[in-house]
Write a protein that holds these residues in place. Structure first.
Motif, PDB file in Angstrom:
ATOM      1  N   LEU A   1      20.119   6.917  39.267  1.00 20.76           N
ATOM      2  CA  LEU A   1      19.259   7.587  38.387  1.00 20.76           C
ATOM      3  C   LEU A   1      19.082   6.386  37.188  1.00 20.76           C
ATOM      4  CD1 LEU A   1      21.533  10.578  37.481  1.00 20.76           C
ATOM      5  CD2 LEU A   1      19.767  10.500  39.364  1.00 20.76           C
ATOM      6  N   GLY A   2      18.185   6.876  36.271  1.00 18.96           N
ATOM      7  CA  GLY A   2      18.023   5.612  35.059  1.00 18.96           C
ATOM      8  C   GLY A   2      16.539   5.209  35.148  1.00 18.96           C
ATOM      9  N   GLU A   3      16.211   4.615  34.027  1.00 16.64           N
ATOM     10  CA  GLU A   3      14.838   4.311  33.545  1.00 16.64           C
ATOM     11  C   GLU A   3      14.422   3.210  34.625  1.00 16.64           C
ATOM     12  OE1 GLU A   3      14.614   2.758  29.609  1.00 16.64           O
ATOM     13  OE2 GLU A   3      15.583   4.401  28.693  1.00 16.64           O
ATOM     14  N   ALA A   4      14.999   2.218  35.131  1.00 17.64           N
ATOM     15  CA  ALA A   4      14.746   1.427  36.130  1.00 17.64           C
ATOM     16  C   ALA A   4      14.144   2.053  37.438  1.00 17.64           C
ATOM     17  CB  ALA A   4      15.698   0.441  36.492  1.00 17.64           C
ATOM     18  N   ALA A   5      14.539   3.225  37.592  1.00 16.00           N
ATOM     19  CA  ALA A   5      14.041   4.031  38.844  1.00 16.00           C
ATOM     20  C   ALA A   5      12.622   4.077  38.799  1.00 16.00           C
ATOM     21  CB  ALA A   5      14.777   5.148  39.021  1.00 16.00           C
ATOM     22  N   ALA A   6      12.045   4.203  37.448  1.00 17.46           N
ATOM     23  CA  ALA A   6      10.538   4.622  37.519  1.00 17.46           C
ATOM     24  C   ALA A   6       9.467   3.341  38.041  1.00 17.46           C
ATOM     25  CB  ALA A   6      10.094   4.670  35.995  1.00 17.46           C
ATOM     26  N   GLY A   7      10.429   2.017  38.064  1.00 15.78           N
ATOM     27  CA  GLY A   7       9.562   0.821  38.376  1.00 15.78           C
ATOM     28  C   GLY A   7       9.711   0.608  39.936  1.00 15.78           C
TER      29      GLY A   7
END
Length: 391
Positions: free
Chosen positions: A338-344
């Protein structure tokens, strides 16, 4: 390039999962350890490396001398391939390996096995090998306080006081098939416990370590003096990566042991006295995007030994900003992150991890890809890759 870009470029031709060793980081870490040792030799703990080629490279560097092995079969193999001065830091009950050691004159001159009781001596002597076996006496280096109600440190040897050590040393001296070559004491509560921790726990760790250092320096010195009345010790070994500069301050110490500092795994981020560069990493591929803000990588369930808990899990390292799902953790076959970096992240992208400990990583991968800058310059087998799984 940042580290992620550099590693991705270096390994673009590889299909994950795989493991890499950043040689620039390893050399930097090794040089820092030598500076901390201030002239005393560092015996290299093989369990924290578990790769023959890397062991040979490290031992070729200034400041490192001898190997601290973890089993006798490993030590016999290391000597058979040309390494010298190997201390097996844990007692053995392997009669086959002990017979092989005592029947090989060259190996018997290069390998020292650890003992801490007359039982060990009886076992070795009962084999009646043609060549004497060198032994090292292991001493309890744990910290005991409050009348024995508190203890910190690994439960290793039953030998704690000078008179106990002298008695075992005298017992060795009376057995023609044995020779006492050295003494060791591993202060796990200092070398293996990070002191750069906030809050009350961190204060308690620093309080304990300060008092433990004082107590151990006095007791270890007395033990060494007592044993030297009985035997001419070749070496007195102590410490580990987390305590190098503290352990070498003791006059009784002739060498320190270290291993984890070369790879600088996650558990060694929490020390106030030194810093290091992550050198050993493994890459896992993104294989799913099950929900917004979530990616799933293949594999990942590579926990470290020791008391179970979150600190024993690998650290999702690059890209920054990833974390485990609280209900799943690191999975046997797949791991959601999980985490914001997953979007990229897209399918096939790599997520780079750091193992919590050092050499245990090499039990998961048959090869280490050695990286210089943004290139893989060599592939070397781990112990596993050579079929040498000693534990």
């Amino acid at each position: 390039m940042d580290d992620r870009q550099r590693l991705d470029r270096a390994t673009a031709h590889l299909e994950p999962p795989f493991a890499v060793l950043d040689m620039d980081a390893l050399r930097s870490n090794a040089a820092a350890m030598v500076r901390r040792a201030r002239g005393k030799p560092i015996r290299v703990a093989s369990k924290s490396i578990r790769c023959r080629a890397v062991l040979e490279r490290v031992l070729a560097m200034d400041g490192f001398s001898g190997v601290m092995a973890f089993t006798l079969p490993e030590a016999l193999w290391l000597v058979s391939i040309g390494l010298r001065d190997v201390l097996v830091a844990y007692p053995t009950a392997d009669r086959t390996a002990l017979r092989a050691l005592g029947s090989d004159e060259a190996a018997a001159q290069e390998i020292t096995v650890t003992v801490d009781s007359p039982e060990h001596l009886d076992l070795i002597e009962s084999l009646r090998t043609p060549h004497p076996i060198r032994v090292c006496l292991d001493i309890d280096a744990g910290f005991v306080a409050f009348g024995g109600r508190f203890r910190a440190g690994a439960l290793r040897s039953p030998v704690r006081e000078p008179e106990q050590a002298a008695a075992v040393a005298a017992d060795v001296a009376g057995r023609p098939g044995l020779r006492l070559a050295g003494l060791m004491a591993y202060e796990a509560q200092i070398a293996g416990v990070g002191d750069d921790v906030p809050g009350p726990y961190g204060r308690a760790v620093r309080w304990m370590q300060q008092r433990s250092r004082r107590e151990l320096a006095v007791r270890r010195g007395r033990i060494v003096r007592a044993v030297r009345q009985v035997a001419d010790l070749e070496f007195v070994n102590g410490g580990g990566t987390g305590s190098i500069e503290k352990t070498i301050a003791e006059r009784a110490i002739t060498e320190v042991a270290a291993g984890s500092g070369f790879f600088h795994p996650r558990l060694f981020d929490f020390y106030r006295g030194f810093t290091g560069r992550p050198a050993a990493l493994f890459a896992l591929p993104v294989v799913r995007r099950p929900a917004p803000g979530v990616v799933t990588v293949l594999g990942g369930g590579y926990p470290a030994s020791g008391a179970a808990g979150p600190t024993r899990l690998p650290q999702p390292y690059l890209p920054e900003g990833l974390r485990y799902h609280p209900d799943e953790g690191a999975g046997e076959v797949q791991t959601p992150l999980l985490g914001e970096a997953a979007a990229g992240l897209r399918l096939g992208d790599r997520v780079w991890f750091r193992h919590a400990k050092a050499g245990e990583l090499c039990e998961r991968f048959p090869v280490l890809h050695l990286v210089e800058g943004d290139r893989v310059v060599e592939e070397v087998p781990t112990y596993r890759g050579e079929g040498m799984t000693f534990l």
